[in-house]
Design a protein around this motif. Structure first.
Motif, PDB file in Angstrom:
ATOM      1  N   UNK A   1     -27.371 -30.534  37.513  1.00  0.00           N
ATOM      2  CA  UNK A   1     -26.528 -29.284  37.573  1.00  0.00           C
ATOM      3  C   UNK A   1     -26.032 -29.126  35.890  1.00  0.00           C
ATOM      4  N   UNK A   2     -25.931 -30.018  35.273  1.00  0.00           N
ATOM      5  CA  UNK A   2     -25.617 -30.011  33.794  1.00  0.00           C
ATOM      6  C   UNK A   2     -26.696 -29.493  33.018  1.00  0.00           C
ATOM      7  N   UNK A   3     -28.036 -29.848  33.489  1.00  0.00           N
ATOM      8  CA  UNK A   3     -29.138 -29.451  32.842  1.00  0.00           C
ATOM      9  C   UNK A   3     -29.262 -27.840  33.010  1.00  0.00           C
ATOM     10  N   UNK A   4     -29.029 -27.551  34.200  1.00  0.00           N
ATOM     11  CA  UNK A   4     -29.094 -26.155  34.827  1.00  0.00           C
ATOM     12  C   UNK A   4     -27.996 -25.310  34.051  1.00  0.00           C
ATOM     13  N   UNK A   5     -26.884 -25.879  33.770  1.00  0.00           N
ATOM     14  CA  UNK A   5     -25.837 -25.092  32.958  1.00  0.00           C
ATOM     15  C   UNK A   5     -26.396 -24.686  31.502  1.00  0.00           C
ATOM     16  N   UNK A   6     -26.967 -25.639  30.997  1.00  0.00           N
ATOM     17  CA  UNK A   6     -27.565 -25.450  29.570  1.00  0.00           C
ATOM     18  C   UNK A   6     -29.050 -24.501  29.469  1.00  0.00           C
ATOM     19  N   UNK A   7     -29.625 -24.831  30.383  1.00  0.00           N
ATOM     20  CA  UNK A   7     -31.190 -24.352  30.281  1.00  0.00           C
ATOM     21  C   UNK A   7     -31.369 -23.520  31.632  1.00  0.00           C
ATOM     22  N   UNK A   8     -30.737 -23.055  32.512  1.00  0.00           N
ATOM     23  CA  UNK A   8     -30.876 -22.225  33.693  1.00  0.00           C
ATOM     24  C   UNK A   8     -31.684 -20.915  33.351  1.00  0.00           C
TER      25      UNK A   8
ATOM     26  N   UNK B   1     -38.794 -26.450  38.924  1.00  0.00           N
ATOM     27  CA  UNK B   1     -37.587 -25.964  38.266  1.00  0.00           C
ATOM     28  C   UNK B   1     -36.888 -27.536  37.541  1.00  0.00           C
ATOM     29  N   UNK B   2     -36.876 -28.245  38.185  1.00  0.00           N
ATOM     30  CA  UNK B   2     -36.339 -29.547  37.792  1.00  0.00           C
ATOM     31  C   UNK B   2     -37.040 -30.292  36.610  1.00  0.00           C
ATOM     32  N   UNK B   3     -38.593 -30.066  36.772  1.00  0.00           N
ATOM     33  CA  UNK B   3     -39.203 -30.690  35.624  1.00  0.00           C
ATOM     34  C   UNK B   3     -39.068 -29.749  34.559  1.00  0.00           C
ATOM     35  N   UNK B   4     -39.142 -28.356  34.607  1.00  0.00           N
ATOM     36  CA  UNK B   4     -38.998 -27.706  33.435  1.00  0.00           C
ATOM     37  C   UNK B   4     -37.782 -27.941  32.805  1.00  0.00           C
ATOM     38  N   UNK B   5     -36.323 -28.199  33.401  1.00  0.00           N
ATOM     39  CA  UNK B   5     -35.208 -28.586  32.707  1.00  0.00           C
ATOM     40  C   UNK B   5     -35.087 -29.738  32.224  1.00  0.00           C
ATOM     41  N   UNK B   6     -35.898 -30.871  32.761  1.00  0.00           N
ATOM     42  CA  UNK B   6     -36.064 -31.918  31.946  1.00  0.00           C
ATOM     43  C   UNK B   6     -36.833 -31.869  30.773  1.00  0.00           C
ATOM     44  N   UNK B   7     -37.985 -31.033  30.716  1.00  0.00           N
ATOM     45  CA  UNK B   7     -38.509 -30.680  29.548  1.00  0.00           C
ATOM     46  C   UNK B   7     -37.691 -30.075  28.234  1.00  0.00           C
ATOM     47  N   UNK B   8     -37.080 -29.304  28.901  1.00  0.00           N
ATOM     48  CA  UNK B   8     -36.352 -28.420  27.800  1.00  0.00           C
ATOM     49  C   UNK B   8     -35.142 -29.436  27.338  1.00  0.00           C
ATOM     50  N   UNK B   9     -34.674 -30.427  28.085  1.00  0.00           N
ATOM     51  CA  UNK B   9     -33.663 -31.138  27.522  1.00  0.00           C
ATOM     52  C   UNK B   9     -34.427 -32.337  26.400  1.00  0.00           C
ATOM     53  N   UNK B  10     -35.685 -32.870  27.128  1.00  0.00           N
ATOM     54  CA  UNK B  10     -36.483 -33.555  26.170  1.00  0.00           C
ATOM     55  C   UNK B  10     -36.637 -33.082  24.944  1.00  0.00           C
TER      56      UNK B  10
ATOM     57  N   UNK C   1     -35.203 -30.208  23.322  1.00  0.00           N
ATOM     58  CA  UNK C   1     -33.840 -29.482  22.558  1.00  0.00           C
ATOM     59  C   UNK C   1     -32.645 -30.597  22.585  1.00  0.00           C
ATOM     60  N   UNK C   2     -32.543 -31.325  23.324  1.00  0.00           N
ATOM     61  CA  UNK C   2     -31.629 -32.424  23.622  1.00  0.00           C
ATOM     62  C   UNK C   2     -29.981 -31.996  23.466  1.00  0.00           C
ATOM     63  N   UNK C   3     -29.952 -30.585  23.913  1.00  0.00           N
ATOM     64  CA  UNK C   3     -28.471 -30.121  24.025  1.00  0.00           C
ATOM     65  C   UNK C   3     -27.569 -30.763  24.750  1.00  0.00           C
ATOM     66  N   UNK C   4     -27.883 -31.214  26.075  1.00  0.00           N
ATOM     67  CA  UNK C   4     -27.038 -31.991  26.881  1.00  0.00           C
ATOM     68  C   UNK C   4     -26.763 -33.204  26.213  1.00  0.00           C
ATOM     69  N   UNK C   5     -27.784 -34.199  25.889  1.00  0.00           N
ATOM     70  CA  UNK C   5     -27.291 -35.330  25.026  1.00  0.00           C
ATOM     71  C   UNK C   5     -26.249 -35.112  23.921  1.00  0.00           C
ATOM     72  N   UNK C   6     -26.533 -34.200  23.158  1.00  0.00           N
ATOM     73  CA  UNK C   6     -25.792 -33.702  21.998  1.00  0.00           C
ATOM     74  C   UNK C   6     -24.374 -33.222  22.456  1.00  0.00           C
ATOM     75  N   UNK C   7     -24.426 -32.609  23.473  1.00  0.00           N
ATOM     76  CA  UNK C   7     -23.018 -32.304  24.077  1.00  0.00           C
ATOM     77  C   UNK C   7     -22.129 -33.296  24.658  1.00  0.00           C
ATOM     78  N   UNK C   8     -22.981 -34.436  25.210  1.00  0.00           N
ATOM     79  CA  UNK C   8     -22.122 -35.597  25.791  1.00  0.00           C
ATOM     80  C   UNK C   8     -21.644 -36.604  24.653  1.00  0.00           C
ATOM     81  N   UNK C   9     -22.625 -36.565  23.720  1.00  0.00           N
ATOM     82  CA  UNK C   9     -22.012 -37.539  22.509  1.00  0.00           C
ATOM     83  C   UNK C   9     -20.698 -36.639  21.927  1.00  0.00           C
TER      84      UNK C   9
END
Length: 117
Positions: free
Chosen positions: A9-16, A58-67, A69-77
Motif C-alpha cells: 500500500x505504501x508503494x501504491x501511495x507513491x506509484x499508483x 500491478x504488484x510487479x509494476x509497483x515493485x519495479x518502479x520502486x526498484x 526510482x527508490x522513492x519509498x526507500x528514500x522516504x523511509x530513510x
C-alpha cells in the motif's frame, strides 16, 4: 496487517498513478477496500484468474518502479532521520537552560514538524 501488505500500500501511495486504470481499480478494491478476489471478479464481471493476474501485474509494476526510482526507500530513510532528530531535540530541551539555545531548538522543531506528516 502484515508487513508485505503495508509495504504494497505504501508503494501504491507513491506509484499508483503509474498503473493502468484497471490495475488501479483492482488494486484499490483488494488492498484498500478489502474485497476478495471472488468479490472483485463478480463486481467487475471478469474471471477470478483475470483478477489475480491483473493484481499480480500491478504488484510487479509497483515493485519495479520502486526498484528503479527508490522513492519509498528514500522516504523511509528521511522519516527515520527525522525521528532521530526529534528524539535528540527532546533530550536537549530537557537538559538545556540557555534561552537562546532553546529558541533555536524550538525553531528547528517547528521546521521538522512541517516536514513530518
Amino acid at each position: 496487517m502484515d508487513d508485505d501488505f503495508l509495504f504494497m500500500t505504501l508503494l501504491y501511495d507513491f506509484y499508483g498513478a503509474l498503473l493502468t486504470d484497471k490495475q488501479r481499480e483492482i488494486f484499490e478494491m483488494y488492498y484498500l477496500n478489502d474485497y476478495s478476489l471472488g468479490e472483485i471478479s463478480e463486481l467487475l464481471d471478469i474471471s477470478r484468474q483475470g483478477v489475480y493476474d491483473t493484481l499480480k501485474r500491478a504488484e510487479s509494476s509497483l515493485e519495479f518502479f520502486e526498484e528503479k526510482l527508490g522513492l519509498v526507500k528514500r522516504h523511509q530513510e528521511i522519516m527515520n532521520k527525522l525521528d532521530k532528530i526529534e528524539k535528540g531535540i527532546k533530550i536537549i530541551r530537557q537538559r538545556e537552560r540557555d534561552p537562546e539555545i532553546l529558541k533555536i531548538i524550538e525553531e528547528i522543531a517547528r521546521e521538522i514538524e512541517e516536514l513530518n506528516p
